[in-house]
Design a protein around this motif. Structure first.
Motif: not given
Length: 360
Positions: A55-78
């Motif tokens: 979960t932690g790695f997914l959240v980090i990926a989501g934060v650094f994905g930023g606008d381009a990734a739409g924050g998907v990593g944060v959404d998946v991580g939680f």
């Protein structure tokens, strides 16, 4: 990703707060149920702590994905597969079940029901327990979120799920305080290496009651109040700085969770800090730009880092140290501190609660 965007990320795909209709919509979506069942089974197979590291790695990926990734990593991580209320809670329940069946002999110093570091493999009944608690997790979390209860619905669910698995599998819900301890908060018997009396608590596998420590602190290297407060201050300020750089309250949490990989690998004295970093970063973003100076906002963040640490320690002394399964002190602390942030926002002391439902 800004703080507002971070809140939007958690609201994607029907995860918005505020109506019973939204809860009913979730209940009628089979993909959510199947995802939660799979996530709970995933946590059981890998073990609760390894799943949380993921979960932690997914959240980090989501934060650094930023606008381009739409924050998907944060959404998946939680979200309803890898969120802590699903995979971690499912893994913790599966460990409690396996220990009750006598199927964990990992060499863990405490009751094996507390061993959330060990993978439980692919046995169908163990996976089924994880899956069932994954489904329970998504149900409770969604009810809390969509009814806009002002707390962290994920953290609250992790704690409620753990108390439930204790009741379901026949463990004491709170735990049994040894006669050698002066109440729930006393860690002295652990420091003196005192053991339980015969018959005081149930045995555990090959260990009888008298083979168990009278008090089993959650983190043997991090339970003294001064130590806990010190790491809380340091972690809180670090998370606030990460929030300054990214605009996200979640990076500190993701890093804290990811560092537990080292704890899972057996490296001693690794601190557990996600219950310090998340409220501190959230408090910083709730404070900054609302009339407080940046220095004042950082001070408030540091205070919330310390508060998160102390609340977690108090909780472990009551619910973990005398019990037989893992009831997560960080989750309890996160739920409590974010309820406090929500209240401060509602009464107007803070400008917002950033992402906390019911007060955003």
């Amino acid at each position: 990703m800004s703080a507002v965007m971070a809140a939007d990320v958690l609201a994607q795909g029907g995860w918005s707060a505020g109506s019973i209709d939204a809860v009913l919509e979730i209940l009628l979506d089979p993909t959510i149920w199947l995802g939660a069942a799979a996530g709970g089974a995933f946590g059981a197979a890998l073990g609760a702590l390894p799943a949380f590291v993921f979960t932690g790695f997914l959240v980090i990926a989501g934060v650094f994905g930023g606008d381009a990734a739409g924050g998907v990593g944060v959404d998946v991580g939680f979200g309803p597969v890898f969120g802590p209320h699903i995979s971690f809670a499912g893994g913790a329940a599966a460990a409690a079940y396996a220990a009750k069946k006598g199927d964990i002999e990992s060499g863990f110093d405490y009751h094996n029901g507390k061993d959330i570091t060990v993978a439980l493999g692919s046995r169908p009944d163990i996976l089924a327990v994880g899956a069932a608690f994954g489904v329970i997790g998504i149900l409770l979390e969604q009810v809390l979120r969509n009814l806009a209860i002002p707390t962290d619905p994920i953290a609250f669910t992790v704690v409620a799920s753990a108390l439930l698995h204790r009741a379901v599998f026949g463990y004491s819900v709170i735990g049994v305080v040894s006669d050698k301890a002066n109440g729930y908060m006393d860690m002295g018997p652990f420091e003196r290496e005192e053991m339980r009396e015969p018959g005081e608590v149930p045995g555990d596998g090959e260990k009888a009651s008298e083979d168990r420590l009278a008090v089993e602190p959650w983190l043997p290297n991090m339970y003294k109040w001064s130590h806990v407060a010190a790491i809380g201050l340091a972690a809180g300020l670090a998370a606030a700085y990460a929030a300054i750089q990214t605009g996200s309250p979640f990076l500190g949490f993701g890093i804290s969770a990811a560092t537990l990989l080292f704890l899972n690998l057996g490296i001693g004295k690794i601190p557990v800090t996600h219950h310090m970093t998340l409220p501190a970063a959230t408090a910083y973003l709730a404070t900054a730009g609302t009339g407080y100076s940046p220095i004042a906002a950082l001070v408030i963040a540091g205070i919330f880092g310390v508060l998160g640490a102390l609340v977690g320690e108090a909780f472990q002394r009551v619910f973990y140290a005398h019990g037989d399964t893992h009831v997560d002190p960080p989750a309890a602390s996160i739920a409590i501190t974010h309820t406090f942030i929500a209240i401060l926002s509602i009464v107007g002391i803070l400008g917002s609660a950033v992402w906390v439902p019911g007060a955003v």
